[in-house]
Every structure is written in structure tokens, then in C-alpha cells.
Design a protein around this motif. Sequence first.
Motif, PDB file in Angstrom:
ATOM      1  N   GLU A  70       0.830  -1.207   0.000  1.00  0.00           N
ATOM      2  CA  GLU A  70       0.000   0.000   0.000  1.00  0.00           C
ATOM      3  C   GLU A  70       0.862   1.253   0.000  1.00  0.00           C
ATOM      4  N   THR A  73       2.544   1.677  -3.617  1.00  0.00           N
ATOM      5  CA  THR A  73       1.643   2.122  -4.672  1.00  0.00           C
ATOM      6  C   THR A  73       1.130   3.534  -4.408  1.00  0.00           C
ATOM      7  N   THR A  74       0.866   3.850  -3.136  1.00  0.00           N
ATOM      8  CA  THR A  74       0.358   5.180  -2.799  1.00  0.00           C
ATOM      9  C   THR A  74       1.390   6.256  -3.098  1.00  0.00           C
ATOM     10  N   LYS A  77       1.970   6.663  -6.993  1.00  0.00           N
ATOM     11  CA  LYS A  77       0.864   7.308  -7.700  1.00  0.00           C
ATOM     12  C   LYS A  77       0.727   8.775  -7.306  1.00  0.00           C
ATOM     13  N   SER A 117       2.199  -2.561 -13.242  1.00  0.00           N
ATOM     14  CA  SER A 117       1.776  -2.162 -11.896  1.00  0.00           C
ATOM     15  C   SER A 117       0.260  -2.133 -11.782  1.00  0.00           C
ATOM     16  N   VAL A 121      -1.946  -4.477  -9.151  1.00  0.00           N
ATOM     17  CA  VAL A 121      -2.921  -3.961  -8.191  1.00  0.00           C
ATOM     18  C   VAL A 121      -4.289  -4.603  -8.426  1.00  0.00           C
ATOM     19  N   PHE A 135      -4.683   2.638  -4.176  1.00  0.00           N
ATOM     20  CA  PHE A 135      -4.095   2.927  -5.488  1.00  0.00           C
ATOM     21  C   PHE A 135      -4.958   3.934  -6.239  1.00  0.00           C
ATOM     22  N   TYR A 136      -6.269   3.712  -6.215  1.00  0.00           N
ATOM     23  CA  TYR A 136      -7.195   4.586  -6.934  1.00  0.00           C
ATOM     24  C   TYR A 136      -7.221   5.984  -6.340  1.00  0.00           C
TER      25      TYR A 136
END
Length: 219
Positions: A70, A73-74, A77, A117, A121, A135-136
Motif C-alpha cells: 500500500e 503504490t500510494t 501514484k 503495476s 494492483v 491505489f485509486y
Amino acid sequence: MHDSILDQELSSALEDGIESAKRRQILEGARKVFLARGFDGASMGEIAKVAGVSKGTLYVYFDSKESLFEALTTEEKQGLAEVLFKLDAEDPDVRGVLRKLGLSYLRRMGKPEHISSIRMVMGAAEKFPRLGQAFYEAGPCQGIARLKSYFDRQVEAGRLSIEDTGVAAQHLLDLCVSGMLRRLLFSVGDPPTEDQIQKNVENALRVFFAAYGPDAPKQ
């Protein structure tokens, strides 16, 4: 006394720098392992080995594979959104600003490592919905929010005619990747060429300005 305070502040800053560097080292190792193995195939032991730290050190920073994934990816992004969505609201050439954004966005989205990636996810999100949500929220939501804010300013300046700037932001980004992102996710064909990217963006801008340009029909 004054020198003692300065020494403490310097020591604290140095420790913070070391902590930050170690965390970055771990995240970089995790990125390599996750991309190579996927979420399910990655192990904390292998991540520690690739990152060049002990498992004990790894668990000091991240208590689970999920929290590490988490964080990775956070941060990636969020950083991408900050780089791509730097929009000059004062520039009267809105088409030029959006063309630059569209080209940068599509070039990034079309990179094989970025496609990998996204797949990673999506594969993990079914078992761990929080990972997909993180991620979103860190990526697409941040980009749309920044673009919405830019559109709000352009509507105020009379350069665009938009009723719902949030929806318009989603429309533009979807138009830019239209016909390209889906096939890449399914490994159909090669990464887009520069000519294909530019053609996609120009088509997107033509449709966008037909709907939201200053002379577009009122909604």
C-alpha cells in the motif's frame, strides 16, 4: 547551551535523513520484487534480500506485506499525479496546456512497467480491496481533482463551458487513453508509438472541445 541545542537538531535531522533513505531503499526493493513476482508471489524475505536489509529491519518499517504494498503504490501514484498535473491556470492557451498534459499522461500510461503495476494492483484488489482503493485514491482521484481545479479556473475565465468539471476531467483522461489502455492491459500489440500517442491526444482534444469549448452548446 545554544551549541547543545544545535547539536541535537543536527543529530535529529541526520537521523531523519537516514530513516528516509532506508525506507526508500526498502520501497525500491519491494517494487522490484512485486513487479517480478506479483503481490501473491512476493515474500517479505525476498523483499528484504533484494532491498539489502534484514527481515527485522523490514518489519520495523512495515508490519506486513499488505502495508508495504500500500505504501509503495500510494507514494508512486501521488508522485506521478504531482508531476503530470502541473497545470498553468493563467495560460490562455487551454488547448496547448491540455495537449501537453495528454501527451505526458499517455506516454506514462503506455509504459510497460506502468501497465504491469496496474495489473498487479488489480490482481491483489480482489483479495485485499483496501489496496485497490489506496491505489485509486492516490492516483486517478488525485489527477482528476487537480484537473477539476484547473477546469474550474478556466470556466471562471470564460475559456471553457462546463457544468460539471469533475465529470469533464474524467472525460478528458478517458478520451486520451481510449482504445489504447485496454489492449495494453490484455497484452495485445506493442507499446504505443509517439505518432500513435499524438494522434490519440489530438482526437481526444477534438472531442473534448466540441463538448466543452467556449463555443460549445450550453449543457
